[in-house]
Design an enzyme around this catalytic site. Structure first.
Site, PDB file in Angstrom:
ATOM      1  N   LYS A   1      29.562  -5.457  22.129  1.00  0.00           N
ATOM      2  CA  LYS A   1      30.824  -5.814  21.452  1.00  0.00           C
ATOM      3  C   LYS A   1      31.831  -4.686  21.610  1.00  0.00           C
ATOM      4  O   LYS A   1      32.992  -4.917  21.974  1.00  0.00           O
ATOM      5  CB  LYS A   1      30.569  -6.061  19.966  1.00  0.00           C
ATOM      6  CG  LYS A   1      31.838  -6.043  19.104  1.00  0.00           C
ATOM      7  CD  LYS A   1      31.584  -6.307  17.648  1.00  0.00           C
ATOM      8  CE  LYS A   1      31.227  -5.104  16.857  1.00  0.00           C
ATOM      9  NZ  LYS A   1      32.349  -4.244  16.406  1.00  0.00           N
ATOM     10  N   ASN A   2      31.381  -3.435  21.399  1.00  0.00           N
ATOM     11  CA  ASN A   2      32.318  -2.311  21.362  1.00  0.00           C
ATOM     12  C   ASN A   2      32.742  -1.842  22.740  1.00  0.00           C
ATOM     13  O   ASN A   2      33.510  -0.894  22.863  1.00  0.00           O
ATOM     14  CB  ASN A   2      31.728  -1.163  20.535  1.00  0.00           C
ATOM     15  CG  ASN A   2      31.647  -1.548  19.063  1.00  0.00           C
ATOM     16  OD1 ASN A   2      32.259  -2.542  18.645  1.00  0.00           O
ATOM     17  ND2 ASN A   2      30.888  -0.805  18.291  1.00  0.00           N
TER      18      ASN A   2
ATOM     19  N   CYS B   1      39.020  -1.124   6.011  1.00  0.00           N
ATOM     20  CA  CYS B   1      38.080  -2.234   6.219  1.00  0.00           C
ATOM     21  C   CYS B   1      36.897  -1.961   5.293  1.00  0.00           C
ATOM     22  O   CYS B   1      36.942  -1.092   4.436  1.00  0.00           O
ATOM     23  CB  CYS B   1      37.634  -2.288   7.667  1.00  0.00           C
ATOM     24  SG  CYS B   1      36.437  -1.014   8.039  1.00  0.00           S
TER      25      CYS B   1
ATOM     26  N   ARG C   1      40.567   3.483   7.501  1.00  0.00           N
ATOM     27  CA  ARG C   1      40.339   3.630   8.947  1.00  0.00           C
ATOM     28  C   ARG C   1      41.650   4.171   9.538  1.00  0.00           C
ATOM     29  O   ARG C   1      42.438   3.429  10.084  1.00  0.00           O
ATOM     30  CB  ARG C   1      39.949   2.306   9.577  1.00  0.00           C
ATOM     31  CG  ARG C   1      38.675   1.709   9.015  1.00  0.00           C
ATOM     32  CD  ARG C   1      37.407   2.447   9.418  1.00  0.00           C
ATOM     33  NE  ARG C   1      37.094   2.342  10.832  1.00  0.00           N
ATOM     34  CZ  ARG C   1      36.377   1.338  11.359  1.00  0.00           C
ATOM     35  NH1 ARG C   1      35.974   0.357  10.589  1.00  0.00           N
ATOM     36  NH2 ARG C   1      36.131   1.301  12.643  1.00  0.00           N
TER      37      ARG C   1
ATOM     38  N   ILE D   1      44.581   5.872  11.760  1.00  0.00           N
ATOM     39  CA  ILE D   1      44.859   5.818  13.208  1.00  0.00           C
ATOM     40  C   ILE D   1      45.810   6.945  13.609  1.00  0.00           C
ATOM     41  O   ILE D   1      46.500   6.868  14.629  1.00  0.00           O
ATOM     42  CB  ILE D   1      45.471   4.451  13.612  1.00  0.00           C
ATOM     43  CG1 ILE D   1      46.728   4.147  12.782  1.00  0.00           C
ATOM     44  CG2 ILE D   1      44.448   3.337  13.474  1.00  0.00           C
ATOM     45  CD1 ILE D   1      47.514   2.956  13.309  1.00  0.00           C
TER      46      ILE D   1
ATOM     47  N   ASP E   1      26.417   3.326  13.639  1.00  0.00           N
ATOM     48  CA  ASP E   1      26.247   1.868  13.571  1.00  0.00           C
ATOM     49  C   ASP E   1      24.805   1.441  13.384  1.00  0.00           C
ATOM     50  O   ASP E   1      24.545   0.299  13.007  1.00  0.00           O
ATOM     51  CB  ASP E   1      26.792   1.210  14.850  1.00  0.00           C
ATOM     52  CG  ASP E   1      28.306   1.309  14.907  1.00  0.00           C
ATOM     53  OD1 ASP E   1      28.880   1.025  15.966  1.00  0.00           O
ATOM     54  OD2 ASP E   1      28.907   1.705  13.880  1.00  0.00           O
TER      55      ASP E   1
ATOM     56  N   ARG F   1      30.045 -11.257  13.653  1.00  0.00           N
ATOM     57  CA  ARG F   1      31.050 -10.491  14.408  1.00  0.00           C
ATOM     58  C   ARG F   1      30.383  -9.683  15.515  1.00  0.00           C
ATOM     59  O   ARG F   1      30.993  -9.402  16.538  1.00  0.00           O
ATOM     60  CB  ARG F   1      31.792  -9.523  13.474  1.00  0.00           C
ATOM     61  CG  ARG F   1      32.576 -10.214  12.397  1.00  0.00           C
ATOM     62  CD  ARG F   1      33.316  -9.237  11.537  1.00  0.00           C
ATOM     63  NE  ARG F   1      34.163  -8.363  12.353  1.00  0.00           N
ATOM     64  CZ  ARG F   1      34.937  -7.422  11.831  1.00  0.00           C
ATOM     65  NH1 ARG F   1      34.930  -7.222  10.531  1.00  0.00           N
ATOM     66  NH2 ARG F   1      35.684  -6.681  12.601  1.00  0.00           N
TER      67      ARG F   1
HETATM   68  C1  EPZ Z   1      34.322   2.536  16.894  1.00  0.00           C
HETATM   69  O1  EPZ Z   1      35.177   2.499  15.770  1.00  0.00           O
HETATM   70  C2  EPZ Z   1      33.407   1.333  16.748  1.00  0.00           C
HETATM   71  N1  EPZ Z   1      34.195   0.103  16.755  1.00  0.00           N
HETATM   72  C3  EPZ Z   1      32.625   1.430  15.440  1.00  0.00           C
HETATM   73  O2  EPZ Z   1      31.721   0.323  15.395  1.00  0.00           O
HETATM   74  C4  EPZ Z   1      31.824   2.730  15.446  1.00  0.00           C
HETATM   75  O3  EPZ Z   1      31.165   2.867  14.215  1.00  0.00           O
HETATM   76  C5  EPZ Z   1      32.770   3.912  15.667  1.00  0.00           C
HETATM   77  O4  EPZ Z   1      33.516   3.716  16.887  1.00  0.00           O
HETATM   78  C6  EPZ Z   1      32.023   5.240  15.773  1.00  0.00           C
HETATM   79  O5  EPZ Z   1      31.109   5.176  16.813  1.00  0.00           O
HETATM   80  C7  EPZ Z   1      34.621  -0.400  17.933  1.00  0.00           C
HETATM   81  O6  EPZ Z   1      34.381   0.169  18.990  1.00  0.00           O
HETATM   82  C8  EPZ Z   1      35.397  -1.680  17.883  1.00  0.00           C
HETATM   83  P1  EPZ Z   1      36.346   6.314  15.500  1.00  0.00           P
HETATM   84  P2  EPZ Z   1      36.471   3.479  15.725  1.00  0.00           P
HETATM   85  O7  EPZ Z   1      37.798   6.262  15.845  1.00  0.00           O
HETATM   86  O8  EPZ Z   1      37.071   3.589  17.074  1.00  0.00           O
HETATM   87  C9  EPZ Z   1      38.155   8.879  11.941  1.00  0.00           C
HETATM   88  C10 EPZ Z   1      30.662  -1.564  14.505  1.00  0.00           C
HETATM   89  O9  EPZ Z   1      29.903  -1.715  13.538  1.00  0.00           O
HETATM   90  N2  EPZ Z   1      39.473   8.680  12.607  1.00  0.00           N
HETATM   91  O10 EPZ Z   1      35.412   7.077  16.386  1.00  0.00           O
HETATM   92  O11 EPZ Z   1      37.323   3.073  14.588  1.00  0.00           O
HETATM   93  C11 EPZ Z   1      37.692   7.602  11.275  1.00  0.00           C
HETATM   94  O12 EPZ Z   1      38.246   7.509   9.984  1.00  0.00           O
HETATM   95  C12 EPZ Z   1      31.875  -0.665  14.376  1.00  0.00           C
HETATM   96  O13 EPZ Z   1      30.501  -2.093  15.639  1.00  0.00           O
HETATM   97  C13 EPZ Z   1      40.582   9.366  12.130  1.00  0.00           C
HETATM   98  O14 EPZ Z   1      40.490  10.136  11.173  1.00  0.00           O
HETATM   99  O15 EPZ Z   1      35.743   4.854  15.356  1.00  0.00           O
HETATM  100  C14 EPZ Z   1      36.219   7.756  11.215  1.00  0.00           C
HETATM  101  O16 EPZ Z   1      35.895   8.564  10.085  1.00  0.00           O
HETATM  102  C15 EPZ Z   1      32.010  -0.068  12.982  1.00  0.00           C
HETATM  103  N3  EPZ Z   1      41.786   9.154  12.725  1.00  0.00           N
HETATM  104  C16 EPZ Z   1      35.893   8.561  12.471  1.00  0.00           C
HETATM  105  O17 EPZ Z   1      37.137   9.125  12.915  1.00  0.00           O
HETATM  106  C17 EPZ Z   1      41.933   8.295  13.789  1.00  0.00           C
HETATM  107  O18 EPZ Z   1      43.060   8.167  14.317  1.00  0.00           O
HETATM  108  C18 EPZ Z   1      35.291   7.705  13.584  1.00  0.00           C
HETATM  109  O19 EPZ Z   1      36.258   6.809  13.991  1.00  0.00           O
HETATM  110  C19 EPZ Z   1      40.788   7.626  14.255  1.00  0.00           C
HETATM  111  C20 EPZ Z   1      39.567   7.821  13.654  1.00  0.00           C
END
Ligand code: EPZ
Length: 421
Positions: free
Chosen positions: A25-26, A119, A124, A126, A310, A402
């Site tokens: 999925k990811n 969520c 979350r 960005i 995850d 999902r």
């Molecule tokens: C991806 O989410 C995955 N989702 C998540 O899988 C996965 O848990 C995560 O990566 C970590 O491996 C998809 O790929 C669609 P991050 P993402 O940006 O990109 C902080 C599932 O169950 N952060 O690496 O959102 C954030 O708050 C899902 O399949 C910032 O602070 O993960 C978090 O604490 C859940 N600022 C950490 O980084 C930002 O601009 C990890 O987030 C971005 C992120």
């Protein structure tokens, strides 16, 4: 979102048999976003049939692309991308739609979408995505809950250092850098296999990408991205979930079409707990577990190649009936223990304190009515119900669907007594 139905599980049966692991999925989600960049028809094989993938296809269609699925192949014709707006409803349905930002901006010079908001796992943010795109020449206005992004003169390459190896931010930068003029360097990039998969596909579009999978990635953009054919990598989290389900029922399982190298963050933990695991070539793995597992050393979730956040929830379900006490430290998300109270309803003995959860293994769980509150927590409830004595009912299936193609169908095919009613 199937929230009208529930899973009925009669626990206590060993899982035995063979399961094919579907596409990730990811990886499929950023690859579908990447298709926006290509002037023509991109073909994605091994694309999983998931509600999140359907949602991504609805966004592509809204932008003027033509999407069609035949089996596990999804074709995206992005010859005429006309739109640049992602409607609020679709953003709310799937917050990871933020990964469309880099591609839409790169293709059209504009993108308007609502703030993805929090969520089930907590806020979350960005900020890393937006700071990087601004470095690449995007003007981003944030008002009334909307992001209005423009890159009138097109995007240009930049040297970007991420304060955290964010998966989504790394993906958005790769997508934008493919359409940007010149060179982009990403420092402290995410190293997940899904990043490598996206980089492979963008390379086929014509971008020149080096270092994907490492902490420093370089990208030379391509003036006109040409479409390609690409196969999505196997889903390492689905593979790990299946292994947890087999181990918790003391069964034995063969996985096919998986990628063991992507699972080194958690396979050693399963082995430390007493499961026997063999990997063969050609994407095959074997697990057997014929005795009570023992609690692993402290588990700390980390960015790849560490223990993946995850798979934390299914592992807490696995540890609930292990011998001894397990400690999980969730370093990635602020609120990723929402499944714990539901595991306690199934008879688990678990305490959480902030980002730490302590699991005291019990001899057996007992069936109960439980509710999933997010995707991987839902998978943990199914895992625990398979081991629980008696009947469990699990609602909140919209979350599970999902990320898992018919989880109950897969488990039933290897002996579980589980059905969706
Ligand atoms: C991806 O989410 C995955 N989702 C998540 O899988 C996965 O848990 C995560 O990566 C970590 O491996 C998809 O790929 C669609 P991050 P993402 O940006 O990109 C902080 C599932 O169950 N952060 O690496 O959102 C954030 O708050 C899902 O399949 C910032 O602070 O993960 C978090 O604490 C859940 N600022 C950490 O980084 C930002 O601009 C990890 O987030 C971005 C992120």
């Amino acid at each position: 979102m199937d929230n009208r139905r529930k899973l009925i599980v009669n626990g206590g049966r060993k899982l035995e048999g063979e399961l094919r692991v579907h596409g990730a999925k990811n990886s499929a989600l950023p690859l579908l976003s990447a298709a926006v960049l290509a002037h023509g028809e991109t073909v994605l094989h091994n694309c999983p049939e998931l509600t999140d993938v359907d949602a991504a296809c609805r966004i592509l269609t809204h932008l003027g692309c033509r999407c069609k699925r035949s089996g596990d192949t999804v074709t995206v014709d992005a010859t005429n991308v006309s739109g640049y707006e992602i409607p609020d409803a679709l953003m709310r349905e799937m917050r990871s739609s933020i990964v469309f930002l880099g591609a839409v901006l790169g293709r059209t010079g504009r993108c308007r979408l609502s703030f993805p908001g929090g969520c089930e796992l907590g806020a979350r943010p960005i900020d890393l995505h937006l700071a990087a795109l601004r470095q690449m020449g995007a003007d981003i206005a944030e008002e009334h809950g909307y992001l209005d992004c423009t890159a009138a003169g097109g995007l240009h390459g930049a040297k970007i250092t991420l304060s955290f190896p964010s998966v989504g931010a790394t993906e958005n930068i790769l997508l934008a850098a493919t359409a940007a003029k010149g060179f982009t360097e990403i420092h402290n990039a995410a190293r997940e296999p899904e990043i490598v998969d996206l980089a492979d596909c963008l390379g086929k579009f014509g971008a020149k990408i080096g270092g994907a999978g490492e902490s420093v990635i370089t990208v030379e953009g391509v003036p006109r991205a040409e479409p390609c054919e690409h196969s999505v990598i196997p889903d390492r989290i689905v593979a790990g979930t299946y292994l947890c389900a087999a181990a918790v029922t003391r069964g034995e399982l063969i996985l096919t079409r998986c990628e063991p190298r992507h699972m080194n963050g958690f396979i050693p933990v399963l082995e430390a707990m007493g499961a026997r695991i063999y990997t063969y070539g050609g994407g095959k793995m074997y697990l057997s577990c014929n005795k009570r597992l023992t609690a692993p050393p402290t588990v700390r979730t980390m960015p790849y190649p560490g223990f993946p956040t995850d798979i934390q929830a299914p592992f807490t379900a696995l540890c609930a009936t292990a011998e001894g006490t397990s400690v999980f430290v969730e370093t990635i998300f602020e609120n990723r223990f929402r499944h714990i109270p539901e595991l306690v309803r199934l008879g688990a003995s678990i305490k959480t304190e902030g980002r730490v959860c302590v699991v005291q293994g019990v001899k057996r769980l007992s069936g109960a009515k439980v509710c999933a509150a997010e995707l991987r927590g839902g998978a943990a409830l199914v895992t625990a119900a398979l081991a629980a004595e008696g009947t469990s009912e699990i609602t909140g299936l919209g979350y599970i669907d999902r990320g898992y193609e018919s989880l109950e169908g897969a488990l039933r095919s290897v002996g579980a007594d589980i059905k969706r009613v």
